[in-house]
Every structure is written in structure tokens, then in C-alpha cells.
Design a protein around this motif. Sequence first.
Motif, PDB file in Angstrom:
ATOM      1  N   ILE A 159       8.529 -20.511  12.007  1.00 13.77           N
ATOM      2  CA  ILE A 159       7.591 -20.138  10.957  1.00 13.77           C
ATOM      3  C   ILE A 159       6.549 -19.184  11.541  1.00 13.77           C
ATOM      4  CG2 ILE A 159       5.806 -20.957   9.372  1.00 13.77           C
ATOM      5  CD1 ILE A 159       7.345 -23.579   9.152  1.00 13.77           C
ATOM      6  N   LEU A 160       6.454 -18.010  10.978  1.00 13.58           N
ATOM      7  CA  LEU A 160       5.436 -17.067  11.400  1.00 13.58           C
ATOM      8  C   LEU A 160       4.093 -17.412  10.764  1.00 13.58           C
ATOM      9  CD1 LEU A 160       4.369 -14.481  12.695  1.00 13.58           C
ATOM     10  CD2 LEU A 160       5.290 -13.221  10.732  1.00 13.58           C
ATOM     11  N   SER A 161       4.101 -17.682   9.468  1.00 16.76           N
ATOM     12  CA  SER A 161       2.864 -18.022   8.772  1.00 16.76           C
ATOM     13  C   SER A 161       3.191 -18.750   7.472  1.00 16.76           C
ATOM     14  CB  SER A 161       2.045 -16.761   8.473  1.00 16.76           C
ATOM     15  OG  SER A 161       2.759 -15.907   7.594  1.00 16.76           O
ATOM     16  N   TYR A 162       2.207 -19.508   6.994  1.00 17.22           N
ATOM     17  CA  TYR A 162       2.343 -20.188   5.708  1.00 17.22           C
ATOM     18  C   TYR A 162       0.954 -20.337   5.110  1.00 17.22           C
ATOM     19  CZ  TYR A 162       1.037 -24.136   8.686  1.00 17.22           C
ATOM     20  OH  TYR A 162       0.399 -24.955   9.583  1.00 17.22           O
ATOM     21  N   GLY A 163       0.880 -20.319   3.789  1.00 12.49           N
ATOM     22  CA  GLY A 163      -0.423 -20.413   3.162  1.00 12.49           C
ATOM     23  C   GLY A 163      -0.334 -20.258   1.661  1.00 12.49           C
ATOM     24  N   VAL A 164      -1.429 -19.810   1.056  1.00 11.69           N
ATOM     25  CA  VAL A 164      -1.504 -19.660  -0.392  1.00 11.69           C
ATOM     26  C   VAL A 164      -2.075 -18.286  -0.722  1.00 11.69           C
ATOM     27  CG1 VAL A 164      -1.738 -22.117  -0.857  1.00 11.69           C
ATOM     28  CG2 VAL A 164      -3.789 -20.732  -0.472  1.00 11.69           C
ATOM     29  N   GLY A 165      -1.686 -17.774  -1.870  1.00 10.80           N
ATOM     30  CA  GLY A 165      -2.207 -16.503  -2.351  1.00 10.80           C
ATOM     31  C   GLY A 165      -2.527 -16.608  -3.828  1.00 10.80           C
ATOM     32  N   ALA A 166      -3.433 -15.776  -4.291  1.00 10.53           N
ATOM     33  CA  ALA A 166      -3.813 -15.773  -5.700  1.00 10.53           C
ATOM     34  C   ALA A 166      -4.222 -14.368  -6.110  1.00 10.53           C
ATOM     35  CB  ALA A 166      -4.965 -16.745  -5.952  1.00 10.53           C
ATOM     36  N   ASN A 167      -3.994 -14.046  -7.379  1.00  8.67           N
ATOM     37  CA  ASN A 167      -4.498 -12.778  -7.898  1.00  8.67           C
ATOM     38  C   ASN A 167      -4.849 -12.914  -9.362  1.00  8.67           C
ATOM     39  OD1 ASN A 167      -2.268 -11.766  -9.690  1.00  8.67           O
ATOM     40  ND2 ASN A 167      -1.109 -11.899  -7.783  1.00  8.67           N
ATOM     41  N   ALA A 168      -5.748 -12.064  -9.799  1.00  7.93           N
ATOM     42  CA  ALA A 168      -6.157 -11.996 -11.201  1.00  7.93           C
ATOM     43  C   ALA A 168      -6.029 -10.553 -11.656  1.00  7.93           C
ATOM     44  CB  ALA A 168      -7.595 -12.479 -11.371  1.00  7.93           C
ATOM     45  N   VAL A 169      -5.320 -10.337 -12.751  1.00 15.40           N
ATOM     46  CA  VAL A 169      -5.071  -9.004 -13.287  1.00 15.40           C
ATOM     47  C   VAL A 169      -5.789  -8.854 -14.618  1.00 15.40           C
ATOM     48  CG1 VAL A 169      -3.319  -7.360 -14.036  1.00 15.40           C
ATOM     49  CG2 VAL A 169      -2.814  -8.955 -12.171  1.00 15.40           C
ATOM     50  N   GLN A 170      -6.657  -7.860 -14.697  1.00 19.38           N
ATOM     51  CA  GLN A 170      -7.387  -7.574 -15.932  1.00 19.38           C
ATOM     52  C   GLN A 170      -6.895  -6.256 -16.519  1.00 19.38           C
ATOM     53  OE1 GLN A 170      -9.793  -9.357 -17.808  1.00 19.38           O
ATOM     54  NE2 GLN A 170      -9.159  -7.711 -19.188  1.00 19.38           N
ATOM     55  N   PRO A 171      -6.056  -6.321 -17.574  1.00 15.93           N
ATOM     56  CA  PRO A 171      -5.605  -5.074 -18.202  1.00 15.93           C
ATOM     57  C   PRO A 171      -6.796  -4.328 -18.811  1.00 15.93           C
ATOM     58  CG  PRO A 171      -4.236  -6.941 -18.864  1.00 15.93           C
ATOM     59  CD  PRO A 171      -5.441  -7.510 -18.180  1.00 15.93           C
ATOM     60  N   LEU A 172      -6.780  -3.008 -18.639  1.00 18.25           N
ATOM     61  CA  LEU A 172      -7.802  -2.169 -19.262  1.00 18.25           C
ATOM     62  C   LEU A 172      -7.279  -1.571 -20.567  1.00 18.25           C
ATOM     63  CD1 LEU A 172      -9.101  -0.328 -16.061  1.00 18.25           C
ATOM     64  CD2 LEU A 172     -10.000  -2.403 -17.135  1.00 18.25           C
ATOM     65  N   ASN A 173      -5.973  -1.309 -20.596  1.00 12.08           N
ATOM     66  CA  ASN A 173      -5.274  -0.860 -21.794  1.00 12.08           C
ATOM     67  C   ASN A 173      -3.796  -1.077 -21.542  1.00 12.08           C
ATOM     68  OD1 ASN A 173      -4.362   1.490 -20.268  1.00 12.08           O
ATOM     69  ND2 ASN A 173      -6.425   2.337 -20.625  1.00 12.08           N
ATOM     70  N   ARG A 174      -2.922  -0.475 -22.336  1.00 10.04           N
ATOM     71  CA  ARG A 174      -1.482  -0.707 -22.185  1.00 10.04           C
ATOM     72  C   ARG A 174      -0.949  -0.154 -20.872  1.00 10.04           C
ATOM     73  NH1 ARG A 174       2.023   1.331 -27.014  1.00 10.04           N
ATOM     74  NH2 ARG A 174       3.604   0.331 -25.712  1.00 10.04           N
ATOM     75  N   ARG A 175      -1.676   0.769 -20.241  1.00 11.95           N
ATOM     76  CA  ARG A 175      -1.118   1.446 -19.073  1.00 11.95           C
ATOM     77  C   ARG A 175      -1.913   1.264 -17.792  1.00 11.95           C
ATOM     78  NH1 ARG A 175       3.168   4.448 -19.977  1.00 11.95           N
ATOM     79  NH2 ARG A 175       3.716   5.041 -22.104  1.00 11.95           N
ATOM     80  N   SER A 176      -3.054   0.640 -17.832  1.00 12.63           N
ATOM     81  CA  SER A 176      -3.840   0.510 -16.610  1.00 12.63           C
ATOM     82  C   SER A 176      -4.426  -0.890 -16.486  1.00 12.63           C
ATOM     83  CB  SER A 176      -4.962   1.555 -16.573  1.00 12.63           C
ATOM     84  OG  SER A 176      -5.895   1.330 -17.615  1.00 12.63           O
ATOM     85  N   ALA A 177      -4.718  -1.276 -15.241  1.00 12.95           N
ATOM     86  CA  ALA A 177      -5.236  -2.614 -14.982  1.00 12.95           C
ATOM     87  C   ALA A 177      -5.953  -2.634 -13.641  1.00 12.95           C
ATOM     88  CB  ALA A 177      -4.103  -3.638 -14.977  1.00 12.95           C
ATOM     89  N   ILE A 178      -6.855  -3.590 -13.499  1.00 10.95           N
ATOM     90  CA  ILE A 178      -7.540  -3.855 -12.243  1.00 10.95           C
ATOM     91  C   ILE A 178      -7.067  -5.209 -11.725  1.00 10.95           C
ATOM     92  CG2 ILE A 178      -9.763  -4.341 -11.159  1.00 10.95           C
ATOM     93  CD1 ILE A 178     -11.032  -2.395 -13.105  1.00 10.95           C
ATOM     94  N   THR A 179      -6.816  -5.300 -10.429  1.00 10.85           N
ATOM     95  CA  THR A 179      -6.340  -6.533  -9.810  1.00 10.85           C
ATOM     96  C   THR A 179      -7.279  -6.955  -8.680  1.00 10.85           C
ATOM     97  OG1 THR A 179      -4.041  -5.920 -10.265  1.00 10.85           O
ATOM     98  CG2 THR A 179      -4.407  -7.666  -8.662  1.00 10.85           C
ATOM     99  N   VAL A 180      -7.599  -8.236  -8.641  1.00 14.29           N
ATOM    100  CA  VAL A 180      -8.338  -8.825  -7.523  1.00 14.29           C
ATOM    101  C   VAL A 180      -7.422  -9.855  -6.880  1.00 14.29           C
ATOM    102  CG1 VAL A 180     -10.369 -10.142  -6.816  1.00 14.29           C
ATOM    103  CG2 VAL A 180     -10.551  -8.469  -8.676  1.00 14.29           C
ATOM    104  N   PHE A 181      -7.316  -9.861  -5.550  1.00 10.82           N
ATOM    105  CA  PHE A 181      -6.374 -10.757  -4.897  1.00 10.82           C
ATOM    106  C   PHE A 181      -6.937 -11.299  -3.594  1.00 10.82           C
ATOM    107  CE2 PHE A 181      -5.346  -6.277  -4.487  1.00 10.82           C
ATOM    108  CZ  PHE A 181      -5.474  -6.056  -3.117  1.00 10.82           C
ATOM    109  N   ALA A 182      -6.423 -12.455  -3.183  1.00 12.09           N
ATOM    110  CA  ALA A 182      -6.869 -13.093  -1.944  1.00 12.09           C
ATOM    111  C   ALA A 182      -5.728 -13.906  -1.358  1.00 12.09           C
ATOM    112  CB  ALA A 182      -8.065 -14.001  -2.207  1.00 12.09           C
ATOM    113  N   VAL A 183      -5.752 -14.057  -0.040  1.00  7.77           N
ATOM    114  CA  VAL A 183      -4.719 -14.813   0.668  1.00  7.77           C
ATOM    115  C   VAL A 183      -5.359 -15.580   1.818  1.00  7.77           C
ATOM    116  CG1 VAL A 183      -2.571 -14.688   1.984  1.00  7.77           C
ATOM    117  CG2 VAL A 183      -3.004 -13.043   0.159  1.00  7.77           C
ATOM    118  N   ALA A 184      -4.889 -16.792   2.047  1.00  5.56           N
ATOM    119  CA  ALA A 184      -5.301 -17.576   3.215  1.00  5.56           C
ATOM    120  C   ALA A 184      -4.047 -18.142   3.852  1.00  5.56           C
ATOM    121  CB  ALA A 184      -6.240 -18.705   2.809  1.00  5.56           C
TER     122      ALA A 184
END
Length: 281
Positions: free
Chosen positions: A222-247
Motif C-alpha cells: 500500500i502506497l497510501s490510503y485516505g479520504v477525499g471530498a469535493n464540492a461542485v457549484q455549477p455557475l450555469n450549464r457550461r461552467s462550475a467551480i470546484t473545491v476539493f480536499a484530500v487527507a
Amino acid sequence: MTRIPIVMVLSAVVATLPAHAQETVAPELRGRPADRPDEWEVSLRGALILTPSWTGSDDMSLSLVPDIRVTYGDEIFASIPEGLGWNAIKGDGWKIGPLAKIRFGRDEDDGGSPFLIAGGSDDLQGMGDIDPSAELGGFVEKSFGPRSEWTARVEVLKGFGGHDGAVGYGSLDYRTRLGNTIVSFGPRINIVSGDFMDTYYGIDAQQSADTGLAPYRAEGGILSYGVGANAVQPLNRRSAITVFAVAEDLGSEARRSPLVEERGQRLQFALGVGYGYRFGL
């Protein structure tokens, strides 16, 4: 997007940052209008990402990572982090097919991110550079649940070039909506062969003489193990902002390396924010 290993960071990071950052770009722009299922589409994405300078480092790096993702319907996809793949078999929540990726290697001068804008590490001095590698193999993905809110994915790849080892990646994500925001999270794991582990964490006689670190032969596991999460906020049908984190936590073979014990740390963290815009061809 790791794709920290820390693992979850923008897909655009997957192959450019340390394994931990490699898997990770959130799939914020994968949907398409139902009346145009078979067309070429391009997504322009970028992310500002804070990660360890190399997998196992206690120094941090800030990178501005660009990414262009090209898709044809729900069949072909290509981008730096996700690689080049084909959903050769799909249906009933399954996607199975071949996959090819690029791993950018490691630079002893600063850790190796080609998109570094601040930070870095000099802890690799004397370890030598690791050249980029092509990784070829395949993937299996399964979505399930009443609304297909669960997605499990496994990738198995063989390296050629900077490393000749085998790399396996597994993840399980739960996806839900909080208003208009799409949130997903879940565990990740990276498993590698002895050839890969020894390339990145082994210390041969010459490296020992150049760094003062004790010789070390790393085995697969095992090289690594953990959890990840992200939140995607669509701005319209074609664009979005994403915030993400990993531990993530490094596996025993990596964290017992004198490189990590004396110059790094076993716990790894990453976070970032990204923007994406999609258009058809």
C-alpha cells in the motif's frame, strides 16, 4: 487527480502531482444535453492546488494546474490527469475499458510539479531525478444505488520509463446534492509493486552516499490510503467551480523509508479550488 497520493485532487492533477494529488479532479463538467449525446466536447479547466512537494514530504507546494479534457459522447475521454481512455463496455452502471496515463516523475531540485508557482522542497537533493513514465492498463467503474449515488472505481496500470512497476488505484464515492451544490466524498487507496516503491522510496548505495541517508530496499504494498471530498457549484450549464480536499496516510513501506522518516512525514494533506468551462465542437 495522487490520477496525493493524496488522492483526490482535481483530475487535472492526477498525473502531474505526486500520486496523492493525482486522481483528483472532480467530474464537474461531465454531463451533456440528452439531445446531443454523441458529439465532441472540450472542457477547459484549471485549479490552484496546495499539496506536499512530493509524496511523503512535510514541505508544501502551490501549483496552478491547467487541463484540457476532450470527450466524445460517453465513449472516449482524454486529459492530462484522467489519461486517454475508452468506455469499451458500458451499461447498467458499468464502465470498463483500456486506459493510458502519463506520470511526470520527480525532480530532486523542487519535487517535480511542472506547474509549481510557490514553495517546493530541497529534501530530494542527492536522490536524483525520476523520469516521466507512461502507464498502460485498464479500469472498471460501477455506479449503483437508488439514484446511482455510489460509484466504485478500480484502475490497474503498468509503468514504462521512469518506473517499470505496476500501480493500482481504488476509490468509493458517495454523491449527493445540497441545494445546487454537488458534494461527493469517500475512501481511496493506492497499491503499487516493488519496482514502483523502490524507485520512489528505495535508497541505493550511491544515493546513500550523496544524501547521508541509510540504504533502504522498498517492497511492494500500500502506497497510501485516505479520504477525499469535493464540492461542485455549477455557475450555469457550461461552467462550475470546484473545491476539493484530500487527507492520506502513507503505507508501511513508504513511511519506513529513511527519506520519509528523516525528511518528511507519513500524513499527507491537499486542498484546492478549480474552475471549468465546457463547450462543444
